[in-house]
Design a protein around this motif. Structure first.
Motif, PDB file in Angstrom:
ATOM      1  N   THR A 104       0.845  -1.203   0.000  1.00 23.82           N
ATOM      2  CA  THR A 104       0.000   0.000   0.000  1.00 23.82           C
ATOM      3  C   THR A 104       0.876   1.246   0.000  1.00 23.82           C
ATOM      4  OG1 THR A 104      -1.796  -1.152   1.123  1.00 23.82           O
ATOM      5  CG2 THR A 104      -1.786   1.251   1.292  1.00 23.82           C
ATOM      6  N   ASP A 122      -7.087  -3.679  -3.663  1.00 23.47           N
ATOM      7  CA  ASP A 122      -6.552  -4.548  -2.609  1.00 23.47           C
ATOM      8  C   ASP A 122      -7.549  -5.695  -2.467  1.00 23.47           C
ATOM      9  OD1 ASP A 122      -5.757  -5.893  -0.383  1.00 23.47           O
ATOM     10  OD2 ASP A 122      -5.541  -4.125   0.885  1.00 23.47           O
ATOM     11  N   GLU A 155      -2.973  -5.108  -5.260  1.00 31.12           N
ATOM     12  CA  GLU A 155      -2.444  -5.879  -4.129  1.00 31.12           C
ATOM     13  C   GLU A 155      -3.226  -7.184  -4.020  1.00 31.12           C
ATOM     14  OE1 GLU A 155      -1.861  -3.659  -0.432  1.00 31.12           O
ATOM     15  OE2 GLU A 155      -2.247  -1.800  -1.524  1.00 31.12           O
ATOM     16  N   SER A 195      -6.004   3.025   1.987  1.00 31.27           N
ATOM     17  CA  SER A 195      -5.890   1.604   1.667  1.00 31.27           C
ATOM     18  C   SER A 195      -7.265   1.101   1.258  1.00 31.27           C
ATOM     19  CB  SER A 195      -5.396   0.826   2.882  1.00 31.27           C
ATOM     20  OG  SER A 195      -5.324  -0.535   2.538  1.00 31.27           O
TER      21      SER A 195
END
Ligand code: ADP
Ligand code: MG
Length: 149
Positions: free
Chosen positions: A40, A78, A106, A58
Protein backbone atom coordinates in the motif's frame (compact mmCIF):
# COMPACT_ATOMS: atom_id res chain seq x y z
CA UNK A 1 14.34 -8.84 -12.86
CA UNK A 2 15.67 -5.82 -10.95
CA UNK A 3 16.30 -5.72 -7.21
CA UNK A 4 16.27 -2.81 -4.80
CA UNK A 5 16.84 -2.49 -1.09
CA UNK A 6 14.35 -0.29 0.73
CA UNK A 7 15.70 0.86 4.08
CA UNK A 8 13.11 3.53 4.74
CA UNK A 9 9.98 4.87 3.10
CA UNK A 10 12.23 7.45 1.45
CA UNK A 11 13.67 4.61 -0.64
CA UNK A 12 10.15 3.52 -1.62
CA UNK A 13 9.45 7.13 -2.58
CA UNK A 14 12.64 7.38 -4.66
CA UNK A 15 11.85 4.10 -6.44
CA UNK A 16 8.32 5.33 -7.24
CA UNK A 17 9.62 8.62 -8.59
CA UNK A 18 11.88 6.70 -10.98
CA UNK A 19 9.18 4.24 -12.03
CA UNK A 20 6.29 6.67 -12.45
CA UNK A 21 7.53 8.58 -15.53
CA UNK A 22 7.97 5.25 -17.35
CA UNK A 23 4.38 4.16 -16.79
CA UNK A 24 2.01 4.67 -19.69
CA UNK A 25 -1.65 3.73 -19.53
CA UNK A 26 -2.82 1.09 -19.88
CA UNK A 27 -0.47 -0.66 -17.51
CA UNK A 28 -1.11 -3.38 -14.96
CA UNK A 29 1.16 -3.90 -11.95
CA UNK A 30 0.70 -6.79 -9.55
CA UNK A 31 1.99 -6.14 -6.03
CA UNK A 32 3.02 -9.26 -4.12
CA UNK A 33 4.14 -9.57 -0.51
CA UNK A 34 2.93 -10.48 2.96
CA UNK A 35 0.79 -8.22 5.13
CA UNK A 36 2.94 -5.30 6.19
CA UNK A 37 5.44 -5.72 3.35
CA UNK A 38 4.78 -2.25 2.01
CA UNK A 39 2.45 -2.72 -0.99
CA UNK A 40 0.00 0.00 0.00
CA UNK A 41 2.86 2.34 0.87
CA UNK A 42 4.37 1.82 -2.58
CA UNK A 43 0.97 2.50 -4.19
CA UNK A 44 0.63 5.69 -2.16
CA UNK A 45 4.01 7.00 -3.29
CA UNK A 46 3.32 6.09 -6.92
CA UNK A 47 -0.04 7.86 -6.93
CA UNK A 48 1.52 10.88 -5.24
CA UNK A 49 4.40 10.82 -7.72
CA UNK A 50 1.70 11.04 -10.40
CA UNK A 51 0.67 14.37 -8.91
CA UNK A 52 -2.29 13.38 -6.73
CA UNK A 53 -2.47 15.76 -3.78
CA UNK A 54 -5.10 14.28 -1.47
CA UNK A 55 -4.95 11.18 0.70
CA UNK A 56 -4.46 7.70 -0.72
CA UNK A 57 -6.49 5.31 1.41
CA UNK A 58 -5.89 1.60 1.67
CA UNK A 59 -8.69 0.02 -0.36
CA UNK A 60 -8.88 -3.04 1.90
CA UNK A 61 -12.60 -2.63 2.59
CA UNK A 62 -13.69 -0.98 -0.64
CA UNK A 63 -11.72 -3.38 -2.92
CA UNK A 64 -10.56 -0.47 -5.04
CA UNK A 65 -10.06 3.28 -5.11
CA UNK A 66 -9.76 5.46 -8.22
CA UNK A 67 -7.61 8.53 -8.76
CA UNK A 68 -7.58 11.02 -11.60
CA UNK A 69 -4.04 12.41 -11.63
CA UNK A 70 -2.02 14.68 -13.95
CA UNK A 71 -0.30 11.44 -15.06
CA UNK A 72 -3.59 9.72 -15.88
CA UNK A 73 -6.18 7.54 -14.26
CA UNK A 74 -5.21 5.08 -11.52
CA UNK A 75 -7.06 2.11 -10.06
CA UNK A 76 -5.67 0.83 -6.78
CA UNK A 77 -7.03 -2.60 -5.82
CA UNK A 78 -6.55 -4.55 -2.61
CA UNK A 79 -8.09 -8.01 -2.94
CA UNK A 80 -7.05 -9.27 0.50
CA UNK A 81 -10.65 -9.47 1.72
CA UNK A 82 -12.13 -10.77 -1.50
CA UNK A 83 -13.98 -13.95 -0.59
CA UNK A 84 -14.69 -15.20 -4.06
CA UNK A 85 -12.87 -14.06 -7.19
CA UNK A 86 -16.28 -13.89 -8.92
CA UNK A 87 -17.09 -10.81 -6.81
CA UNK A 88 -14.89 -8.97 -9.28
CA UNK A 89 -17.48 -9.58 -11.96
CA UNK A 90 -20.10 -7.85 -9.81
CA UNK A 91 -17.98 -4.74 -9.35
CA UNK A 92 -17.60 -4.53 -13.13
CA UNK A 93 -14.01 -5.69 -13.55
CA UNK A 94 -14.57 -6.49 -17.22
CA UNK A 95 -15.34 -2.87 -18.09
CA UNK A 96 -12.82 -1.44 -15.65
CA UNK A 97 -10.06 -3.60 -17.14
CA UNK A 98 -10.74 -2.09 -20.59
CA UNK A 99 -10.06 1.42 -19.33
CA UNK A 100 -6.90 3.25 -20.25
CA UNK A 101 -5.59 3.37 -16.71
CA UNK A 102 -2.72 2.33 -14.50
CA UNK A 103 -3.75 -0.59 -12.32
CA UNK A 104 -2.00 -1.28 -9.02
CA UNK A 105 -3.25 -4.58 -7.62
CA UNK A 106 -2.44 -5.88 -4.13
CA UNK A 107 -3.12 -9.58 -3.50
CA UNK A 108 -3.64 -10.37 -7.21
CA UNK A 109 -3.57 -14.11 -6.46
CA UNK A 110 -7.04 -13.59 -4.89
CA UNK A 111 -8.47 -12.29 -8.16
CA UNK A 112 -7.35 -15.24 -10.23
CA UNK A 113 -8.46 -15.28 -13.84
CA UNK A 114 -10.75 -12.26 -13.56
CA UNK A 115 -7.91 -9.76 -13.46
CA UNK A 116 -6.24 -8.23 -16.51
CA UNK A 117 -2.81 -9.74 -17.20
CA UNK A 118 0.08 -7.94 -15.58
CA UNK A 119 2.82 -6.00 -17.37
CA UNK A 120 4.95 -5.84 -14.24
CA UNK A 121 5.11 -7.85 -11.03
CA UNK A 122 6.58 -6.31 -7.88
CA UNK A 123 7.59 -8.49 -4.93
CA UNK A 124 8.35 -6.90 -1.56
CA UNK A 125 9.91 -8.98 1.18
CA UNK A 126 10.47 -7.86 4.73
CA UNK A 127 14.02 -8.82 5.67
CA UNK A 128 15.76 -8.35 9.05
CA UNK A 129 16.04 -4.59 9.06
CA UNK A 130 14.89 -3.54 5.64
CA UNK A 131 12.85 -4.58 2.64
CA UNK A 132 13.83 -6.25 -0.60
CA UNK A 133 11.93 -5.17 -3.67
CA UNK A 134 12.10 -7.10 -6.92
CA UNK A 135 10.41 -6.06 -10.10
CA UNK A 136 10.00 -8.26 -13.14
CA UNK A 137 8.28 -7.85 -16.46
CA UNK A 138 5.43 -10.14 -17.39
CA UNK A 139 4.64 -8.71 -20.82
CA UNK A 140 6.50 -7.26 -23.80
CA UNK A 141 5.43 -3.79 -22.75
CA UNK A 142 6.70 -4.48 -19.25
CA UNK A 143 10.09 -5.66 -20.45
CA UNK A 144 10.58 -2.53 -22.58
CA UNK A 145 9.75 -0.48 -19.51
CA UNK A 146 12.17 -2.37 -17.25
CA UNK A 147 15.01 -1.77 -19.71
CA UNK A 148 14.63 1.95 -18.97
CA UNK A 149 14.43 1.67 -15.20
P1 ADP B 1 1.00 -3.86 2.93
O1 ADP B 1 0.11 -3.01 2.07
O2 ADP B 1 1.98 -4.67 2.12
O3 ADP B 1 0.25 -4.72 3.90
P2 ADP B 1 1.79 -1.32 4.10
O4 ADP B 1 2.17 -0.55 2.89
O5 ADP B 1 0.49 -1.05 4.72
O6 ADP B 1 1.92 -2.90 3.82
O7 ADP B 1 2.98 -1.09 5.14
C1 ADP B 1 2.98 -1.65 6.44
C2 ADP B 1 3.84 -0.78 7.34
O8 ADP B 1 5.18 -0.78 6.88
C3 ADP B 1 3.40 0.67 7.39
O9 ADP B 1 3.45 1.10 8.71
C4 ADP B 1 4.42 1.40 6.56
O10 ADP B 1 4.63 2.70 7.01
C5 ADP B 1 5.66 0.54 6.73
N1 ADP B 1 6.54 0.62 5.54
C6 ADP B 1 6.19 0.41 4.26
N2 ADP B 1 7.24 0.54 3.42
C7 ADP B 1 8.30 0.86 4.20
C8 ADP B 1 9.69 1.13 3.95
N3 ADP B 1 10.18 1.11 2.70
N4 ADP B 1 10.48 1.40 4.99
C9 ADP B 1 9.99 1.42 6.25
N5 ADP B 1 8.69 1.17 6.57
C10 ADP B 1 7.85 0.90 5.57
MG1 MG C 1 -2.00 -3.15 1.78
Amino acid sequence: MLNYRLQTENDTDAFCQKLLPLLESPCVIYLHGDLGAGKTTLSQYLIRAAGHKGPVKSPTYTLFEEYQTPHGHFYHFDLYRLKDAEELIFIGIEDIAKEKAIFLIEWPEQGAEYLPNADLAVYIKLAQTDRELSIESTSEKGSKLLEQL
